[in-house]
Scaffold this active site. Sequence first.
Site: not given
Length: 265
Positions: A67, A137, A139, A144
């Site tokens: 990313d 979380n 990801h 996400e």
Amino acid sequence: MDVTILKDSDAVAAAGTDLLRGVLRQKPNAVLGLATGRTPLAMYQRLIAVCCDEGFSFRDVTTFNLDEYIGLSPDDPQSYRAYMKRELFDHIDIDQGNTFLPECATETDPLDVGPAYEALIRSRGGIDLQVLGIGHNGHIGFNEPTSSLKSRTRIKTLTRETISANKQYFKDPAAQPQLAVTMGIATIMDARRIMLLATGKEKAEAVRQTIEGPVSAMCPASILQMHEAVSVLLDEAAASALTLRDYYDWIAEQKLRIAGNTEGR
Ligand code: GLP
């Protein structure tokens, strides 16, 4: 999933280094998928230390990062390009012309970056080993929760939780991007082999959901249950919420026994 629980983050970095070296030994021109964040740093340090020893080299390697933020120039110290140069590329013998991130230059339409990145990965023969960290979380990359499990490289809006977890890296909060381009979940799943690293107690719940929870877009990393070659390397703290801990230890014992029986054959 092959779950390995190690004593601490140093042991995780050492095991990750061994796995990556094994892949490059078999295929010196392998295509690696790389991650940023705190977790892989110790492994990158070790790779720098061993690079170019005993013929171990990145000369013919190609890399694709997971990313990149939208809105940061590649020389911005907080960009993932700058991170990769600082933490790995500038210290190994890789040809930096073969290192790619889903960068979005100012003149590029962000919507074009994803399909172009996918085409580039395909043109290099696909990813042999994808390195992953994991967000609190669940990801992976910047996929996400609620990201499509079939997603491809595209723009993602970061959750407030992710922005807050990463704000420590930005002196000026106004300079912190809220958008990124990330490989999609299906892009990650196309890798021939995947290695997920997780260290620290704050990752324990995400790790439990990844390994033992249902496959769900609410925990994007849980899709790894559907991949046939995933190695999960954990330290004790990151493994502390796993409910089948005894079973993972039992498997580790059996592996040692089998390795002992086959040694010298
Ligand atoms: C970041 C990155 C991920 C990384 C994760 C965990 O936001 N986009 O690729 O794996 O969060 O980061 P860390 O290793 O710093 O905990």
